[in-house]
Design an enzyme around this catalytic site. Structure first.
Site, PDB file in Angstrom:
ATOM      1  N   GLY A   1       0.783  -1.225   0.000  1.00 48.25           N
ATOM      2  CA  GLY A   1       0.000   0.000   0.000  1.00 48.25           C
ATOM      3  C   GLY A   1       0.813   1.272   0.000  1.00 48.25           C
TER       4      GLY A   1
ATOM      5  CG  ASN B   1       1.671   3.468  -5.729  1.00 44.11           C
ATOM      6  OD1 ASN B   1       2.489   4.376  -5.785  1.00 44.11           O
ATOM      7  ND2 ASN B   1       1.789   2.382  -6.469  1.00 44.11           N
TER       8      ASN B   1
ATOM      9  CG  MET C   1      -1.173  -8.261  -6.957  1.00 47.49           C
ATOM     10  SD  MET C   1       0.037  -7.956  -8.256  1.00 47.49           S
ATOM     11  CE  MET C   1       0.272  -6.213  -8.091  1.00 47.49           C
TER      12      MET C   1
ATOM     13  CG  ASN D   1      -2.786  -0.519 -13.074  1.00 43.71           C
ATOM     14  OD1 ASN D   1      -2.697  -0.674 -11.858  1.00 43.71           O
ATOM     15  ND2 ASN D   1      -2.049  -1.204 -13.929  1.00 43.71           N
TER      16      ASN D   1
ATOM     17  CG  HIS E   1       2.513  -1.820 -15.618  1.00 45.32           C
ATOM     18  ND1 HIS E   1       2.086  -3.018 -15.086  1.00 45.32           N
ATOM     19  CD2 HIS E   1       3.563  -2.117 -16.429  1.00 45.32           C
ATOM     20  CE1 HIS E   1       2.842  -3.991 -15.573  1.00 45.32           C
ATOM     21  NE2 HIS E   1       3.737  -3.475 -16.385  1.00 45.32           N
TER      22      HIS E   1
END
Length: 194
Positions: free
Chosen positions: A12, A14, A90, A107, A109
């Site tokens: 966590g 982010n 995920m 999202n 990445h």
């Protein structure tokens, strides 16, 4: 104020960056729900410490994929989330959530998509692939979420240099630094459109 729904699976980091930016006024936003597929994940503890509503929704709570999709959709809509953020989540997003929040799911990445994107490319696996390929640069990408893994329209990208002395761990540190900033800049852009 932009209402955020966040989906996360593990540490966590982010999530914490977003929560801190909301708390200190750097973002005109509020996290209205954290959804996690792992009840023991550190991100759940982070949410509890900041009094952010957190929900464990996974295959252990809903055996049918369609029921899990419906539960996630219900929680996000009930919380009146306006933007959904996958922050180290995920699992694949189901069709109900994709439809309800079309154009409003993003999202982060850890690569320069389309390189090292798609099923199986996440976390350290991405950085290991960068080293195995002998790449001299990598980075992070914020993109819209669609049916396919990492296939949505790109929003932001930034590169970092990879040296011959880099390890997957050192690359992860470099990429995390830009991930956090890219994510906050993207959320700010959405909040300014309100």
């Amino acid at each position: 104020m932009l209402r955020l729904g966040i989906l996360a699976s593990h540490q966590g980091s982010n999530f914490q960056v977003i929560a801190d930016a909301c708390a200190n006024g750097n973002l005109n936003a509020k996290i209205v729900a954290l959804i996690c597929n792992n009840s023991d994940a550190p991100v759940m503890k982070r949410a509890a410490l900041m009094h952010i509503p957190a929900y464990h929704l996974s295959k252990s709570t809903f055996s049918e994929t369609s029921a899990l999709d419906a539960a996630i959709n219900k929680r996000l809509t009930y919380s009146q989330a306006q933007l959904v953020i996958l922050a180290g989540y995920m699992k694949k997003i189901g069709p109900l959530v994709l439809n309800e929040f079309a154009g409003r799911i993003i999202n982060i990445h850890p690569s320069i998509l389309p390189r090292y994107g798609g099923k199986g490319y996440f976390g350290m696996r991405v950085h290991e692939a960068v080293i195995a390929a002998g790449d001299t640069e990598t980075g992070a990408t914020v993109h819209h979420v669609t049916e396919g893994y990492d296939e949505g329209k790109l929003i932001r990208q930034e590169k970092v240099t990879v040296t011959t002395s880099d390890t997957p761990e050192s690359i992860a540190k470099k990429v995390h630094l830009i991930e956090h900033r890219l994510l906050l800049e993207t959320i700010k852009d959405f909040s300014e459109k309100l």
